[in-house]
Write an enzyme that holds these catalytic residues in place. Structure first.
Site, PDB file in Angstrom:
ATOM      1  N   GLY A  15       0.838  -1.212   0.000  1.00 52.56           N
ATOM      2  CA  GLY A  15       0.000   0.000   0.000  1.00 52.56           C
ATOM      3  C   GLY A  15       0.863   1.249   0.000  1.00 52.56           C
ATOM      4  CB  VAL A  28      17.458   9.545  -5.725  1.00 51.56           C
ATOM      5  CG1 VAL A  28      18.124  10.168  -6.943  1.00 51.56           C
ATOM      6  CG2 VAL A  28      16.454   8.475  -6.154  1.00 51.56           C
ATOM      7  NE  ARG A  76      -2.096  -4.538  -1.249  1.00 47.86           N
ATOM      8  CZ  ARG A  76      -1.759  -3.831  -0.170  1.00 47.86           C
ATOM      9  NH1 ARG A  76      -0.693  -4.127   0.514  1.00 47.86           N
ATOM     10  NH2 ARG A  76      -2.499  -2.808   0.220  1.00 47.86           N
ATOM     11  CG  ASP A 107       5.746  -6.734   8.931  1.00 46.18           C
ATOM     12  OD1 ASP A 107       6.769  -6.058   9.094  1.00 46.18           O
ATOM     13  OD2 ASP A 107       5.019  -7.139   9.863  1.00 46.18           O
ATOM     14  CB  THR A 129       2.788   0.429   6.229  1.00 45.13           C
ATOM     15  OG1 THR A 129       1.415   0.179   6.575  1.00 45.13           O
ATOM     16  CG2 THR A 129       3.628   0.128   7.458  1.00 45.13           C
ATOM     17  CG  ASP A 131      -1.918  -0.594   8.050  1.00 41.38           C
ATOM     18  OD1 ASP A 131      -2.761   0.312   7.932  1.00 41.38           O
ATOM     19  OD2 ASP A 131      -1.933  -1.640   7.376  1.00 41.38           O
ATOM     20  CG  ASP A 133       1.235  -3.143  10.218  1.00 40.76           C
ATOM     21  OD1 ASP A 133       2.052  -2.428   9.602  1.00 40.76           O
ATOM     22  OD2 ASP A 133       0.500  -3.956   9.645  1.00 40.76           O
ATOM     23  NE  ARG A 166     -28.683  11.430  11.643  1.00 39.52           N
ATOM     24  CZ  ARG A 166     -28.723  11.964  10.430  1.00 39.52           C
ATOM     25  NH1 ARG A 166     -27.615  12.392   9.860  1.00 39.52           N
ATOM     26  NH2 ARG A 166     -29.859  12.068   9.791  1.00 39.52           N
ATOM     27  N   GLY A 174      -6.973  -0.307   8.478  1.00 36.14           N
ATOM     28  CA  GLY A 174      -6.250  -1.192   9.394  1.00 36.14           C
ATOM     29  C   GLY A 174      -6.935  -2.536   9.431  1.00 36.14           C
ATOM     30  NE  ARG A 175      -6.411  -6.314   4.399  1.00 37.64           N
ATOM     31  CZ  ARG A 175      -6.370  -5.853   3.153  1.00 37.64           C
ATOM     32  NH1 ARG A 175      -7.488  -5.567   2.505  1.00 37.64           N
ATOM     33  NH2 ARG A 175      -5.224  -5.672   2.541  1.00 37.64           N
ATOM     34  N   GLY A 189     -11.631  11.887  20.692  1.00 32.79           N
ATOM     35  CA  GLY A 189     -12.486  11.715  21.870  1.00 32.79           C
ATOM     36  C   GLY A 189     -13.671  10.799  21.600  1.00 32.79           C
ATOM     37  CD  GLU A 191     -18.652   9.732  22.662  1.00 34.36           C
ATOM     38  OE1 GLU A 191     -18.488   9.635  21.418  1.00 34.36           O
ATOM     39  OE2 GLU A 191     -18.497  10.807  23.275  1.00 34.36           O
ATOM     40  CE  LYS A 218     -19.943  11.378  26.749  1.00 38.73           C
ATOM     41  NZ  LYS A 218     -18.673  11.007  26.136  1.00 38.73           N
ATOM     42  NE  ARG A 248     -28.167   8.837   8.331  1.00 35.27           N
ATOM     43  CZ  ARG A 248     -29.363   8.567   8.861  1.00 35.27           C
ATOM     44  NH1 ARG A 248     -29.506   7.513   9.672  1.00 35.27           N
ATOM     45  NH2 ARG A 248     -30.409   9.325   8.603  1.00 35.27           N
ATOM     46  NE  ARG A 257      -2.892   2.909   0.392  1.00 29.19           N
ATOM     47  CZ  ARG A 257      -3.439   1.756  -0.003  1.00 29.19           C
ATOM     48  NH1 ARG A 257      -3.911   0.901   0.887  1.00 29.19           N
ATOM     49  NH2 ARG A 257      -3.480   1.447  -1.268  1.00 29.19           N
TER      50      ARG A 257
HETATM   51  O1  F6P Z   1      -1.427  -1.487   4.427  1.00 31.76           O
HETATM   52  C1  F6P Z   1      -2.065  -0.285   4.238  1.00 31.76           C
HETATM   53  C2  F6P Z   1      -3.549  -0.473   4.011  1.00 31.76           C
HETATM   54  O2  F6P Z   1      -4.093   0.775   3.698  1.00 31.76           O
HETATM   55  C3  F6P Z   1      -4.324  -1.127   5.143  1.00 31.76           C
HETATM   56  O3  F6P Z   1      -4.688  -0.250   6.182  1.00 31.76           O
HETATM   57  C4  F6P Z   1      -5.521  -1.658   4.411  1.00 31.76           C
HETATM   58  O4  F6P Z   1      -6.073  -2.724   5.112  1.00 31.76           O
HETATM   59  C5  F6P Z   1      -4.943  -2.080   3.096  1.00 31.76           C
HETATM   60  O5  F6P Z   1      -3.766  -1.333   2.899  1.00 31.76           O
HETATM   61  C6  F6P Z   1      -5.876  -1.874   1.925  1.00 31.76           C
HETATM   62  O6  F6P Z   1      -5.264  -2.369   0.789  1.00 31.76           O
HETATM   63  P1  F6P Z   1      -5.801  -2.125  -0.686  1.00 31.76           P
HETATM   64  O7  F6P Z   1      -5.450  -0.723  -1.088  1.00 31.76           O
HETATM   65  O8  F6P Z   1      -5.084  -3.132  -1.491  1.00 31.76           O
HETATM   66  O9  F6P Z   1      -7.283  -2.287  -0.647  1.00 31.76           O
END
Ligand code: F6P
Length: 324
Positions: A15, A28, A76, A107, A129, A131, A133, A166, A174-175, A189, A191, A218, A248, A257
């Site tokens: 990504g 570079v 990918r 990763d 990334t 994420d 992570d 609402r 973030g998968r 903030g 809930e 609230k 909603r 991104r």
């Molecule tokens: O790894 C970055 C990320 O944006 C994740 O948060 C998300 O789950 C994934 O890529 C989405 O990937 P794609 O753009 O292939 O749908």
């Protein structure tokens, strides 16, 4: 300079993330300043396997530091997960005179770098990334921009949510990792915060919390839901039916991104890119650049990939306490 490394390649993989261009630019310019040639590889490992390779000059990366996305494009690449993929990648590097590669990605991309390194090409991973992570680093390129983009969007949703009294479920990226959700949860903030690492799928608790908050007066109820849990639209319907509070769902999606990188992403990405070029100049291989305890450092890729990153229990507890 190491005897072997005279020409380096740079690619972005997985990504995209704001700040990747700052990292490419630094690879570079630092690489050329150290007397190496730098070749840009388009479309990640797919482009490498298709030989989409061209030499970059200091001017090729002018006017890029402020741009979102990646000027090298990204992809990918399933072929890198086959036994032939890394071998072919290393052969193509040799054919183009590339002795070392900087891989900017997450990763999954580092696993490709690890395999190419086992085939005799020096590789350095730079964490890119949104994420956050990657276990060997407290900073990843793009997280700061992404989380600020999401925070601003959530503030806007909150305005309309309050006006209409609402409940709003806002889904952030973030998968498998809940860092964007956790940070937005604290910064906005919220809930309730639903993280893939923590959520117990007990919707009744959410429903009880919404009803209790209504009784306390609230006027809105913000639930930040991580993509890994998902199903925000159907969740909204069930919550509305159970609470009687209009609900909603807003899915922020890929807007998180994009966009011009923040100052932090530009600066950290620049330093990490230059650091990666330095490592290749020194003939290092199979390393990942990280930022830990206020210092830029590098780790063995095998060790870096074996590390585990957990959501901080303390940060999570604080986020829960502040949401009362
Ligand atoms: O790894 C970055 C990320 O944006 C994740 O948060 C998300 O789950 C994934 O890529 C989405 O990937 P794609 O753009 O292939 O749908």
């Amino acid at each position: 300079m190491s005897d072997q490394v005279r020409t380096i390649g740079v690619l972005t993989s997985g990504g995209d993330a704001p700040g990747m261009n700052a990292a490419i630019r630094a690879v570079v310019r630092q690489g050329i300043a150290k007397g190496m040639k730098v070749k840009g590889i388009k479309r990640g490992y797919s482009g490498l396997l298709n030989e989409e390779i061209e030499e970059l000059t200091k001017r090729s990366v002018s006017d890029t530091i402020q741009k979102g996305g990646t000027i090298l494009q990204t992809a990918r690449c399933a072929e890198m997960r086959t036994p032939e993929g890394p071998k072919k990648a290393a052969e193509i590097c040799r054919k183009h005179g590339i002795d070392g590669i900087v891989v900017i990605g997450g990763d999954g991309s580092f696993m490709g770098a690890q395999l190419i390194s086992h085939e005799g090409i020096n590789t350095i991973g730079v964490p890119g990334t949104i994420d956050l992570d990657i276990a060997c680093t407290e900073y990843t390129i793009g997280f700061d921009t992404a989380v600020n983009t999401a925070m601003e969007a959530i503030d806007k949703v909150r305005d309309t949510s309050t006006s209409h009294e609402r409940c709003s479920i806002i889904e952030v990226m973030g998968r498998e990792a809940g860092y964007i959700a956790l940070w937005c949860g604290i910064a906005n903030g919220a809930e309730d915060i639903l993280l893939p690492e923590k959520y117990d799928y007990d919707e009744q608790k959410l429903i009880d919390n919404i009803i209790a908050n209504r009784k306390k007066g609230k006027q809105h109820h913000i639930i930040i839901n991580a993509e890994g849990i998902g199903h925000s639209t159907s969740m909204a319907k069930r919550i509305e039916a159970a609470t009687g509070v209009e609900t909603r769902a807003t899915i922020l999606g890929h807007m998180q991104r994009g966009g011009s990188p923040t100052c932090k992403d530009r600066v950290y990405a620049s330093i990490m890119g230059a650091y990666a070029a330095d490592l290749l100049y020194e003939g290092k291989t199979n390393r990942v650049v990280g930022y830990m305890h206020g210092e830029y450092m590098d780790f063995d890729i095998d060790e870096a990939l074996a590390m585990k990153k957990e959501i901080s229990e303390y940060q999570y507890e604080v986020s829960r306490m502040l949401s009362t």
